[in-house]
Design an enzyme around this catalytic site. Structure first.
Site, short mmCIF file in Angstrom:
data_model
loop_
_atom_site.label_atom_id
_atom_site.label_comp_id
_atom_site.label_asym_id
_atom_site.label_seq_id
_atom_site.Cartn_x
_atom_site.Cartn_y
_atom_site.Cartn_z
N HIS A 222 0.85 -1.19 0.00
CA HIS A 222 0.00 0.00 0.00
C HIS A 222 0.89 1.24 0.00
CE1 HIS A 222 -3.21 2.79 1.15
NE2 HIS A 222 -4.02 1.86 0.71
N ASP B 70 -7.95 -5.30 -0.57
CA ASP B 70 -8.34 -6.07 -1.76
C ASP B 70 -8.02 -7.55 -1.65
OD1 ASP B 70 -7.37 -3.14 -3.35
OD2 ASP B 70 -9.39 -3.96 -3.42
C1 SDX Z 1 -6.02 0.28 -3.05
O1 SDX Z 1 -4.36 4.71 -1.88
C2 SDX Z 1 -5.31 4.05 -1.34
O2 SDX Z 1 -5.76 4.35 -0.24
C3 SDX Z 1 -5.85 2.93 -2.18
C4 SDX Z 1 -6.89 2.03 -1.52
C5 SDX Z 1 -8.16 2.77 -1.30
O3 SDX Z 1 -8.92 2.35 -0.42
O4 SDX Z 1 -8.43 3.71 -2.06
O5 SDX Z 1 -6.40 1.56 -0.28
C6 SDX Z 1 -7.22 0.84 -2.38
O6 SDX Z 1 -5.72 0.68 -4.14
C7 SDX Z 1 -5.17 -0.72 -2.29
C8 SDX Z 1 -3.91 -1.14 -3.10
C9 SDX Z 1 -4.38 -2.19 -4.10
N1 SDX Z 1 -3.26 -2.56 -5.03
C10 SDX Z 1 -2.72 -3.76 -4.97
O7 SDX Z 1 -2.95 -4.61 -4.11
C11 SDX Z 1 -1.78 -4.03 -6.14
C12 SDX Z 1 -0.50 -4.65 -5.57
N2 SDX Z 1 0.15 -3.63 -4.77
C13 SDX Z 1 1.21 -2.88 -5.46
O8 SDX Z 1 0.89 -2.51 -6.77
C14 SDX Z 1 1.75 -1.79 -4.57
O9 SDX Z 1 1.84 -2.28 -3.30
C15 SDX Z 1 1.10 -0.44 -4.50
C16 SDX Z 1 0.93 0.18 -5.85
C17 SDX Z 1 -0.21 -0.54 -3.82
C18 SDX Z 1 2.06 0.41 -3.71
O10 SDX Z 1 3.24 0.42 -4.47
P1 SDX Z 1 4.53 1.14 -3.91
O11 SDX Z 1 4.20 2.53 -3.43
O12 SDX Z 1 5.67 0.96 -4.87
O13 SDX Z 1 4.83 0.29 -2.63
P2 SDX Z 1 6.13 0.44 -1.82
O14 SDX Z 1 6.83 1.74 -2.10
O15 SDX Z 1 5.74 0.16 -0.43
O16 SDX Z 1 7.05 -0.74 -2.43
C19 SDX Z 1 8.20 -1.09 -1.69
C20 SDX Z 1 8.81 -2.26 -2.43
C21 SDX Z 1 9.15 -1.98 -3.88
O17 SDX Z 1 10.19 -2.87 -4.21
P3 SDX Z 1 11.75 -2.35 -4.12
O18 SDX Z 1 11.86 -1.23 -5.14
O19 SDX Z 1 11.94 -1.86 -2.70
O20 SDX Z 1 12.60 -3.56 -4.46
O21 SDX Z 1 7.87 -3.36 -2.45
C22 SDX Z 1 7.59 -3.71 -3.80
C23 SDX Z 1 7.91 -2.50 -4.64
O22 SDX Z 1 8.23 -2.89 -5.96
N3 SDX Z 1 6.17 -4.03 -3.83
C24 SDX Z 1 5.67 -5.23 -4.15
C25 SDX Z 1 4.28 -5.12 -4.00
N4 SDX Z 1 3.99 -3.87 -3.61
C26 SDX Z 1 5.14 -3.20 -3.51
N5 SDX Z 1 6.27 -6.39 -4.54
C27 SDX Z 1 5.44 -7.43 -4.77
N6 SDX Z 1 4.10 -7.39 -4.64
C28 SDX Z 1 3.49 -6.25 -4.27
N7 SDX Z 1 2.17 -6.22 -4.16
#
Ligand code: SDX
Length: 391
Positions: free
Chosen positions: A273, A331
């Site tokens: 998130h 989700d």
């Molecule tokens: C919603 O904003 C809101 O409030 C949204 C929401 C709402 O109610 O409106 O809460 C609803 O959209 C929830 C999120 C739903 N999306 C997903 O579940 C899709 C999977 N999640 C990812 O796409 C991701 O976690 C995000 C987009 C939600 C957040 O991405 P970020 O900001 O890049 O996350 P981060 O900075 O914490 O990531 C840190 C690391 C990164 O890797 P490194 O560069 O450090 O090596 O974690 C990785 C990211 O690539 N990472 C993941 C991951 N999410 C982040 N790796 C694998 N699987 C994942 N799901």
């Protein structure tokens, strides 16, 4: 630093606005709607209480709630012309494409009588949108199935009316299952608002031009569709189906390996998130709802639920996810609950949009009510060519 503001590739990750509606503490995993913890609202209130709270800042007393529910009920029908709008779509069109069109189409009926700067117009637009979204989502579902539309029934609850419009037919009485009705209502509460997420920021920016609220909400629906946002519940369930096809629980290790391989592009959908760096409190409540619904449907042994819990357990103990503070979000379990209720995967985000409509409107109305507000105009950090002359 450009002197004016910190450049942030996440665009709106800097403070985009001031709001009194929803508070999130990502480190603590805390979510408050107008100061009330989501856990208490989910246990003690229903979605109509929550809508009134988000719009007005206080929980309704009995008279206020009865009046609010009555006004919403009286606006659940849509103009009969909307049926012809639907006919323009292929039967297999994605429901989010249909919903984006339908909500935008609502503005054709109201834009010329709606001045977003008039508080009374904002209030009736909120009632109309909250009332009509279930009808539109159910129409999109019925259209895809080739079944007749079900008209709203005013003696049912908000969630019960939606379930009947979705799963009822003109041929027989539809009995609302109270366990499913309560689960649907809780799904609506958990998705009602969430501070300045991508779709809410879209609604604020779109509405800041003074456009009508129906057009602004249509923009929010379009943004929510994305798999990184509201589309994640559909993607999370499809991810579980894929793991199941690859061999289920025994194959989780191989799937986790793919996720860790940056080049695979595979993400653990329903995890991570932008704000929560702890467990999303909604995910815990959604897992509880999952247990209740599966038990009521005699699906306690649902292999998909067992797979989800196994995947969650592994992820919560795996250094890769722990070090990145990746926890289940709203989700992760919502797809399993909706599937058990009988909602098709491609309609999960439509349910999310239905529930989030009140949050979008509350946030839009809060912005417009501020006499200081102006049209949004995010700036950029220019990294292109310096001035030069055409040869
Ligand atoms: C919603 O904003 C809101 O409030 C949204 C929401 C709402 O109610 O409106 O809460 C609803 O959209 C929830 C999120 C739903 N999306 C997903 O579940 C899709 C999977 N999640 C990812 O796409 C991701 O976690 C995000 C987009 C939600 C957040 O991405 P970020 O900001 O890049 O996350 P981060 O900075 O914490 O990531 C840190 C690391 C990164 O890797 P490194 O560069 O450090 O090596 O974690 C990785 C990211 O690539 N990472 C993941 C991951 N999410 C982040 N790796 C694998 N699987 C994942 N799901």
């Amino acid at each position: 630093q450009t002197g004016m503001f910190t450049y942030d590739p996440g665009f709106m990750s800097t403070a985009a606005c001031q709001s009194a509606i929803t508070y999130i503490d990502g480190d603590k995993g805390e979510l408050l709607y107008r100061g009330y913890p989501i856990e208490q609202l989910a246990q003690k209130c229903n979605y109509m209480d929550t809508c009134y709270l988000l719009l007005n800042g206080e929980l309704p007393n009995a008279a206020q709630k009865a009046d609010f529910e009555d006004r919403v009920t009286k606006h659940t029908m849509v103009n009969e012309q909307m049926q012809f709008f639907l006919r323009g779509f292929r039967r297999d069109a994605h429901p989010m494409a249909v919903l984006t069109g339908l909500v935008g189409g609502l503005s054709a009926f109201y834009h010329d009588s709606t001045d977003i700067n008039n508080p009374e117009h904002r209030e009736i637009s909120a009632i109309r949108l909250i009332a009509k979204m279930p009808t539109l989502v159910a129409m999109a579902y019925k259209y895809g199935k080739g079944e007749p539309y079900m008209y709203p029934q005013n003696n049912l609850s908000y969630a019960g009316n939606f379930l009947r419009m979705m799963f009822g037919t003109p041929c027989e009485d539809y009995k609302v299952n109270p366990v499913i009705e309560k689960a649907m209502d809780r799904i609506f509460i958990l998705h009602a608002d969430h501070e300045q997420n991508a779709s809410t920021s879209t609604v604020r920016l779109c509405g800041s031009s003074g456009t009508n609220p129906f057009a602004a909400i249509a923009a929010g629906v379009a943004c929510l569709w994305g798999p990184a946002h509201g589309g994640a519940n559909e993607a999370a369930l499809n991810m579980l189906y894929d793991i199941q096809k690859q061999g289920g629980v025994e194959k989780i290790g191989e799937f986790i390996k793919q996720v860790k391989d940056k080049n695979s592009g595979v993400k653990l959908m329903g995890f991570g998130h932008r704000v929560y760096k702890n467990y999303d409190p909604r995910a815990k409540l959604m897992q509880e709802t999952c247990n209740e619904v599966l038990a009521a449907m005699g699906l306690e042994k649902d292999p998909l639920f067992a797979l989800a819990k196994a995947l969650e357990k592994i992820a919560l103990e795996d250094e890769y996810f722990v070090s990145r503070k990746l926890y289940p979000n709203v989700d992760f379990y919502s797809g399993i609950v909706q599937r058990a209720i009988g909602i098709p995967v491609n309609l999960f985000t439509g349910i999310f949009a239905l529930a989030r409509t009140v949050g979008w409107i509350a946030q839009l109305n809060e912005m417009i009510a501020d006499p200081e507000y102006k049209i949004g105009r995010p700036r950029q950090l220019y990294v292109g060519s310096p001035r030069r002359d055409v040869p």
